[in-house]
Design an enzyme around this catalytic site. Structure first.
Site, PDB file in Angstrom:
ATOM      1  CG  ASP A 161      35.169  42.202  38.100  1.00  0.00           C
ATOM      2  OD1 ASP A 161      34.011  41.915  38.068  1.00  0.00           O
ATOM      3  OD2 ASP A 161      35.270  43.297  38.636  1.00  0.00           O
ATOM      4  CB  VAL A 162      40.653  38.729  36.001  1.00  0.00           C
ATOM      5  CG1 VAL A 162      41.465  37.885  35.187  1.00  0.00           C
ATOM      6  CG2 VAL A 162      41.017  40.305  36.308  1.00  0.00           C
TER       7      VAL A 162
END
Lengths: 404, 404
Positions: A161-162
């Site tokens: 996600d990051v």
């Protein structure tokens, strides 16, 4: 200081981690980011961790410095408002909402030809995927954790996600640069799974089985192909210790007093400990030799002794210890932020400093806090227009409570 | 297609993961990236994993599509060549080499006022740090892995290195955008530790202990504040299963046939399973109920049944399984690359597709392969100049073997 994205407006129709992180990153680079949410909030609005008030620490952390507009995204009137915010702004939208024709690149380019549209997806074929499922499919959980363990171990950091959020921020910024030069918009598609696969490929994890057939072993806290290991002090503290270079290794051998033992092993094992490959191959015997010294010294003694060398090391800390440490409270990356519903805390800015400054932003807005002002400023709506839209339930100030 | 960074040249004086990943990312966005190495290679040149030939899979994976110049970085003549490549190019340099005055922002801005200079560091104060030590200091290893485990568990993905590389690529791109508009260069400083702290802060891991005092528990493969768990099939396959929304959860309860059991538990526990918080609080009893169904079905049956629902799930795979799967071999993100010394393999391009295309690059150069051509093209050096510099040991074509 002029920030790189000063004067640029980005509309974000988002939830969860990747798209909001893209937005907070662009905001910290100077963009005005308008996060559009359905009235009442998106699926991430109450996500844990929560403050005692019930306010989401998570949501407020990922929406720092944005403006918030709450709009009924199921109504044609609401959809038109969002389209207008995009096309009458700078034509830039970032979204992880899938399957909405009205928010698609095709639809928006009919309204403005140079739209920059970032569509985040779980998988490239449009099927769903979240960090935890994508991570399972790539391979990391089977090589994480104790060598004696057979079951998969998930990461806790939602790393994909990051990375996806950072790739999206890069995609937006690069596309603005290209549009400035060519006039062309961009249709960017970014799947969480592709992010994990690309990184797994760039770093060789997916290449190794293709070209050597080798199966990467599970190594506990050791480092593949290098010397690194964790140790425990006499007073129970854990340390991660890494020796990447000959100099690091020599210093580690000296400070732990095992030079003659290492030297004695070299010939019978046929090992050249000046070679990183051999340091890795014989990591267990080396760790066994080092461990005695660590076990017989306190954390303070270990810290003092290793600090005088080139050895790379760090004491393991909990989040609470880190949050109270000088590396947070005395770090110019962090500023005190008073976040309504959460309280005052040290909040991070952009980790990259520009000309000595870590660009930072103010607190997150309340959900829908800026609905009226954004529509007035950006679309020229009158207070009558806004009252009418509010009465019709098309927009809300705040979470959609009845107007007082 | 015009790529966003077409026509832009970046000089990279780098090693290991973060700076090279920045470079490969910029290269895939269209930049010409010249990686400058000391003659013989930097400390990462032989890093594992290695192909059978001894060529580093790791090094070639992170240097795809770059040009390679091998220059004696200890000699004033070599340093001047690198400075000229930067200032006579586009004035952009990315480096993780620390402490070299000749490569510093201050020194380079004396030669060209609008230099964009990205200095990567371990820690912001200039002290060393690598992914494994930085990660130990932030807090993740104490919440990773089985709940019954007390010792820290490191991640295997060097997540902070990767994020640092992406932040650096974003910093370069944003600074080019700003320079185009204002004429100003940029002095960007980016510490690996600050990357980890910023992400830990944005996601709430470092905020929670500051505002609630709560200590995040170790949860095994469960997801904090949500329902997610891993299960094993009757034939021994592992699955990660996630239910973020009510709909996901209802589908999971139905497919596993435990609706009446869940319903019967609701009242005595005072639990509202339509609330994500309660699904998290009672995750162990829910997982216990779900597990029987998983344990009594094969991987194929589980896959078929869950595929017909909204439930988020994925089978855990090894790197080897993933690398052989359609998600690699039939994915347009990957192209067949013939990498000298490594062989032919599926190599990833940019995970973001632009206008339907994942920008990709060719193979990595051999070390020093482009030294002569880069110096001739970029600095106008004659073949006599190049012969003289080669004889003096200031530059090398290839790894520095004597010229034949």
């Amino acid at each position: 200081m002029t920030l790189p994205l000063d004067g640029i407006t980005v509309v974000e129709v988002s939830s969860f981690v990747a798209a909001p992180l893209c937005g907070v990153t662009l905001a910290q680079l100077g963009a005005e980011v308008i996060r559009v949410d359905p009235i009442g909030g998106a699926a991430d609005y109450r996500r844990w961790p929560l403050a005692d008030s019930g306010t989401s620490i998570y949501w407020t952390g990922l929406n720092k410095g944005k403006r918030s507009a709450a709009i009924d995204l199921r109504s044609p009137a609401g959809q038109e408002l969002v389209q207008r915010l995009i096309v009458e702004g700078d034509g830039i939208v970032v979204t992880n909402a899938a399957g909405w024709d009205w928010l698609s690149h095709d639809r928006l380019t009919e309204l403005r030809s140079d739209v920059i549209h970032v569509q985040m997806l779980g998988r490239a074929d449009g099927s769903t995927g979240v960090d935890y499922t994508v991570n399972a499919a790539v391979g990391f959980p089977f090589v994480t954790g104790p060598a004696t363990f057979a079951a998969p171990i998930n990461h806790v950091l939602p790393a994909w996600d990051v990375c996806c959020g950072l790739y999206a921020a890069l995609g937006v910024t690069a596309s603005v640069l290209r549009r400035d030069s060519t006039g062309d918009g961009a249709r960017i598609s970014l799947a969480l799974e592709d992010v994990a696969l690309a990184i797994g490929g760039h770093l060789g994890f997916l290449t190794e089985p293709q070209v050597t057939g080798a199966l990467r072993p599970r190594l506990g806290n050791a480092i593949y192909g290098q010397y690194g290991h964790d140790f425990t002090s006499s007073d129970g503290a854990s340390f991660m210790v890494v020796a990447l270079t000959r100099r690091h290794f020599r210093d580690l051998v000296e400070v732990t007093g095992i030079a003659s033992a290492v030297s004695a092993l070299s010939e019978p094992l046929g090992a050249d400990f000046s070679d990183e490959g051999d340091r890795y191959r014989y990591r267990d015997v080396l760790s066994g030799l080092f461990a005695t010294w660590f076990n017989e010294h306190t954390a303070a003694e270990i810290t003092e002794a290793l600090s005088a060398t080139t050895v790379l090391f760090e004491r393991y800390r909990t989040f609470a210890e880190t949050a109270a440490d000088d590396r947070v409270v005395a770090n110019p990356l962090f500023t005190r932020l008073d976040q309504p519903g959460v309280g005052e805390y040290f909040a991070p800015g952009m980790p990259a400093s520009f000309d000595g400054v870590h660009p930072a932003t103010g607190p997150a807005p309340a959900l829908g806090e800026d609905t009226a002002v954004v529509l007035a400023e950006r679309l020229g709506l009158s207070s009558d227009d806004i009252a009418r839209l509010t009465d019709a339930g098309t927009i809300a100030e705040g979470r959609g409570e009845p107007r007082s």
